[in-house]
Scaffold this motif. Structure first.
Motif, PDB file in Angstrom:
ATOM      1  N   THR A 196       0.850  -1.193   0.000  1.00 30.73           N
ATOM      2  CA  THR A 196       0.000   0.000   0.000  1.00 30.73           C
ATOM      3  C   THR A 196       0.883   1.239   0.000  1.00 30.73           C
ATOM      4  OG1 THR A 196      -1.646  -1.173   1.329  1.00 30.73           O
ATOM      5  CG2 THR A 196      -1.833   1.229   1.213  1.00 30.73           C
ATOM      6  N   PRO A 197       0.828   2.080  -1.024  1.00 26.75           N
ATOM      7  CA  PRO A 197       1.672   3.278  -1.040  1.00 26.75           C
ATOM      8  C   PRO A 197       1.447   4.125   0.204  1.00 26.75           C
ATOM      9  CG  PRO A 197       0.645   2.943  -3.184  1.00 26.75           C
ATOM     10  CD  PRO A 197       0.004   1.955  -2.241  1.00 26.75           C
ATOM     11  N   ARG A 198       2.538   4.579   0.781  1.00 29.64           N
ATOM     12  CA  ARG A 198       2.449   5.410   1.980  1.00 29.64           C
ATOM     13  C   ARG A 198       2.218   6.859   1.570  1.00 29.64           C
ATOM     14  NH1 ARG A 198       5.656   4.741   7.504  1.00 29.64           N
ATOM     15  NH2 ARG A 198       4.838   6.570   8.570  1.00 29.64           N
ATOM     16  N   PRO A 199       1.131   7.485   2.014  1.00 32.25           N
ATOM     17  CA  PRO A 199       0.822   8.852   1.580  1.00 32.25           C
ATOM     18  C   PRO A 199       1.949   9.821   1.926  1.00 32.25           C
ATOM     19  CG  PRO A 199      -1.062   7.867   2.696  1.00 32.25           C
ATOM     20  CD  PRO A 199       0.099   6.942   2.907  1.00 32.25           C
ATOM     21  N   GLY A 200       2.346  10.594   0.917  1.00 33.79           N
ATOM     22  CA  GLY A 200       3.286  11.669   1.161  1.00 33.79           C
ATOM     23  C   GLY A 200       4.743  11.287   1.226  1.00 33.79           C
ATOM     24  N   THR A 201       5.088   9.982   1.078  1.00 35.03           N
ATOM     25  CA  THR A 201       6.493   9.606   1.220  1.00 35.03           C
ATOM     26  C   THR A 201       7.142   9.224  -0.103  1.00 35.03           C
ATOM     27  OG1 THR A 201       5.924   7.304   1.652  1.00 35.03           O
ATOM     28  CG2 THR A 201       6.136   8.761   3.559  1.00 35.03           C
ATOM     29  N   ALA A 202       6.359   8.828  -1.075  1.00 30.85           N
ATOM     30  CA  ALA A 202       6.964   8.367  -2.327  1.00 30.85           C
ATOM     31  C   ALA A 202       7.530   9.538  -3.125  1.00 30.85           C
ATOM     32  CB  ALA A 202       5.937   7.616  -3.161  1.00 30.85           C
ATOM     33  N   THR A 203       8.699   9.353  -3.665  1.00 31.73           N
ATOM     34  CA  THR A 203       9.293  10.345  -4.552  1.00 31.73           C
ATOM     35  C   THR A 203       8.876  10.019  -5.969  1.00 31.73           C
ATOM     36  OG1 THR A 203      11.177  10.596  -3.079  1.00 31.73           O
ATOM     37  CG2 THR A 203      11.444  11.375  -5.338  1.00 31.73           C
ATOM     38  N   ARG A 204       8.160  10.944  -6.575  1.00 35.23           N
ATOM     39  CA  ARG A 204       7.592  10.643  -7.880  1.00 35.23           C
ATOM     40  C   ARG A 204       8.655  10.764  -8.956  1.00 35.23           C
ATOM     41  NH1 ARG A 204       2.849  10.135 -10.472  1.00 35.23           N
ATOM     42  NH2 ARG A 204       2.678  10.951 -12.576  1.00 35.23           N
ATOM     43  N   ARG A 331       4.958   1.486  -7.495  1.00 32.03           N
ATOM     44  CA  ARG A 331       4.954   1.918  -6.097  1.00 32.03           C
ATOM     45  C   ARG A 331       6.307   2.531  -5.717  1.00 32.03           C
ATOM     46  NH1 ARG A 331       2.013  -2.734  -6.560  1.00 32.03           N
ATOM     47  NH2 ARG A 331      -0.032  -2.792  -5.566  1.00 32.03           N
ATOM     48  N   LEU A 332       7.389   1.942  -6.193  1.00 35.38           N
ATOM     49  CA  LEU A 332       8.714   2.450  -5.849  1.00 35.38           C
ATOM     50  C   LEU A 332       8.978   3.830  -6.438  1.00 35.38           C
ATOM     51  CD1 LEU A 332      10.692  -0.866  -6.261  1.00 35.38           C
ATOM     52  CD2 LEU A 332      10.673   0.521  -4.192  1.00 35.38           C
ATOM     53  N   LEU A 333       8.415   4.092  -7.609  1.00 37.18           N
ATOM     54  CA  LEU A 333       8.663   5.364  -8.284  1.00 37.18           C
ATOM     55  C   LEU A 333       7.547   6.379  -8.083  1.00 37.18           C
ATOM     56  CD1 LEU A 333      10.092   4.069 -11.700  1.00 37.18           C
ATOM     57  CD2 LEU A 333      11.334   4.743  -9.645  1.00 37.18           C
ATOM     58  N   GLY A 334       6.440   5.959  -7.476  1.00 39.05           N
ATOM     59  CA  GLY A 334       5.323   6.878  -7.291  1.00 39.05           C
ATOM     60  C   GLY A 334       4.660   7.271  -8.590  1.00 39.05           C
ATOM     61  N   MET A 335       4.645   6.350  -9.559  1.00 42.45           N
ATOM     62  CA  MET A 335       4.068   6.598 -10.874  1.00 42.45           C
ATOM     63  C   MET A 335       3.062   5.497 -11.188  1.00 42.45           C
ATOM     64  SD  MET A 335       7.794   7.189 -12.663  1.00 42.45           S
ATOM     65  CE  MET A 335       7.229   7.468 -14.343  1.00 42.45           C
ATOM     66  N   THR A 336       2.227   5.739 -12.187  1.00 44.51           N
ATOM     67  CA  THR A 336       1.377   4.660 -12.669  1.00 44.51           C
ATOM     68  C   THR A 336       2.231   3.683 -13.466  1.00 44.51           C
ATOM     69  OG1 THR A 336       0.835   5.719 -14.771  1.00 44.51           O
ATOM     70  CG2 THR A 336      -0.554   6.275 -12.877  1.00 44.51           C
ATOM     71  N   MET A 337       1.753   2.446 -13.596  1.00 49.13           N
ATOM     72  CA  MET A 337       2.517   1.471 -14.366  1.00 49.13           C
ATOM     73  C   MET A 337       2.645   1.914 -15.818  1.00 49.13           C
ATOM     74  SD  MET A 337       4.367  -1.188 -14.331  1.00 49.13           S
ATOM     75  CE  MET A 337       4.058  -1.946 -12.731  1.00 49.13           C
ATOM     76  N   GLU A 338       1.635   2.564 -16.349  1.00 44.90           N
ATOM     77  CA  GLU A 338       1.712   3.055 -17.720  1.00 44.90           C
ATOM     78  C   GLU A 338       2.848   4.078 -17.870  1.00 44.90           C
ATOM     79  OE1 GLU A 338      -2.270   1.317 -17.179  1.00 44.90           O
ATOM     80  OE2 GLU A 338      -1.003   2.674 -16.000  1.00 44.90           O
ATOM     81  N   GLU A 339       3.014   4.949 -16.873  1.00 45.86           N
ATOM     82  CA  GLU A 339       4.098   5.930 -16.911  1.00 45.86           C
ATOM     83  C   GLU A 339       5.463   5.241 -16.788  1.00 45.86           C
ATOM     84  OE1 GLU A 339       2.219   9.959 -14.941  1.00 45.86           O
ATOM     85  OE2 GLU A 339       2.585   8.240 -13.621  1.00 45.86           O
TER      86      GLU A 339
END
Length: 408
Positions: A196-204, A331-339
């Motif tokens: 579950t992505p952690r709100p506010g912590t992922a670096t996009r 999740r690691l990159l804070g992006m959608t899989m399409e991106e």
């Protein structure tokens, strides 16, 4: 049981979201009869199966999971099981209902195990038997965290902490509860938070280190000259250091110390280099929750690869590994899989697997994921892929062991 049941795992996280161990259990087949029969045979078979596959090496005694602790459900009948004596005591924790300690024989067996260094986790704990110190009975205690009555829980946790026990919180269903538990001094956490992505912590987006790795992966895919690959590698001293450390590790087995980048690249070769870069891409994340995500991705990729190898062959199984490793990059990159897929050039079948879990590779990835989630899909996917429970269970433990060797 390993012929009929499926092994599933759940990670235990520390307050820094690192995996400290795994809870392993059998998934009960849907068609299995339910009733009051003792679970001892199933639990003892799980212990024996695990011992057979995570202890190896030339001496037959090496713990293949390195620093990881295994948590296994137990009942009093199995406290003297032969397989238990093969497991390293400091890496083995048996989970018992606290009420079973009321029986003198169980209490005696637990004391003997604790004296030998085996860990005991008490579930449904209310009190220690009269006249006995809690720390002499157990090394872990499971606590049921609730967002209500936090002050009352805090007092109870403080008392347990004074006893020297490691407190394992269950269930921890959201990041707010995780932070509350960590603030209250709890030591380990069971739940699916790592997915579950952690709100506010992922670096996009892709950071500079990841951008270099992606460039290297593209060069390897194009069979570029080693001099060109070496030039890009030298732009990042950390990457160069990691490559030399990897090539000189006992796991790679170069046989002599390698000191130059050109020599390392020559020894490694294109396909292993691409695999190493795939592993490295996730570690270069600056996400606050990357340790557990990385380990999950490595295990998932390796398990999917092993499941696919006999049917698809080694070359295509390598692509299944890539799909498994990259299945958490969003999740690691804070992006959608399409991106993510817009930034990485991958074969169409890998893309199909990542987006829809379909095509030739997708079902293997889906099966590896199901083993993390205790999903009913495990049995159905196994049947569709003509894989037996034993094949899947062996591959699962092999993937766990492999992931420990591949710290990059």
């Amino acid at each position: 049981m390993h012929h009929t049941h499926f092994l599933v795992r759940e990670p235990l996280l520390d307050p820094q979201q690192r995996v400290v161990g795994y809870e392993l259990s059998w998934q009960q087949p849907q068609h299995a009869a339910t009733g009051s029969a003792s679970p001892a045979p199933a639990l003892e078979s799980l212990l024996a199966f695990v011992a057979n596959h995570v202890i190896g090496g030339d001496d037959g005694e090496s713990w293949l999971l390195l620093d990881k602790i295994l948590f296994l459900e137990a009942v009093p009948e199995m406290l003297s099981a032969d397989a238990l004596h093969r497991m390293p005591p400091s890496r083995t924790v048996l989970s018992l209902p606290a009420a079973t300690l009321d029986h003198p024989d169980t209490l005696q067996a637990v004391h003997a195990l604790r004296a030998g260094g085996v860990g005991i986790l008490l579930r449904n704990f209310a009190r220690a038997p009269a006249g006995l110190r809690l720390a002499s009975l157990a090394s872990f205690v499971e606590v049921r965290f609730s967002g209500a009555n936090v002050a009352t829980q805090a007092r109870a946790y403080a008392a347990l902490k004074q006893s020297g026990l490691t407190m394992v919180a269950r269930p921890v269903s959201n990041w707010a509860d995780f932070d509350a538990c960590a603030a209250l001094g709890l030591n380990a956490f069971v739940g699916k938070l790592h997915l579950t992505p952690r709100p506010g912590t992922a670096t996009r987006g892709v950071n500079p280190a990841q951008a270099i790795i992606l460039q290297l992966m593209q060069l390897v895919k194009e069979n570029a000259d080693l001099a060109q690959i070496e030039a890009v590698l030298k732009r990042d001293p950390t990457l160069s250091y990691k490559l030399l450390r990897f090539i000189n590790s006992s796991g790679f087995g170069a046989g002599r110390e390698v000191q130059s980048m050109r020599q390392a690249l020559t020894l490694l070769g294109y396909a292993p280099l691409h695999r190493w870069l795939t592993l490295l891409l996730a570690t270069a994340s600056t996400s606050g929750y990357s340790p557990v995500l990385l380990e999950t991705a490595v295990v998932r990729g390796r398990l999917a690869e092993l499941l696919a190898r006999d049917t698809l062959g080694r070359s295509e199984a390598e692509q299944v590994f890539v799909a498994g490793m990259f299945s958490l990059l969003d999740r690691l990159l804070g992006m959608t899989m399409e991106e993510v897929l817009g930034a990485i050039q991958l074969p169409d079948e890998v893309i199909e697997a990542l987006l829809t879990r379909s095509g030739r590779y997708g079902p293997y990835l889906a099966l590896a994921e199901a083993c993390e989630l205790n999903s009913d899909l495990v049995a159905a996917l196994a049947i569709s892929l003509k894989l037996s429970p034993e094949e899947i269970n062996q591959a699962h433990l092999q993937a766990l062991a492999w992931a420990q060797q591949m710290a990059v």
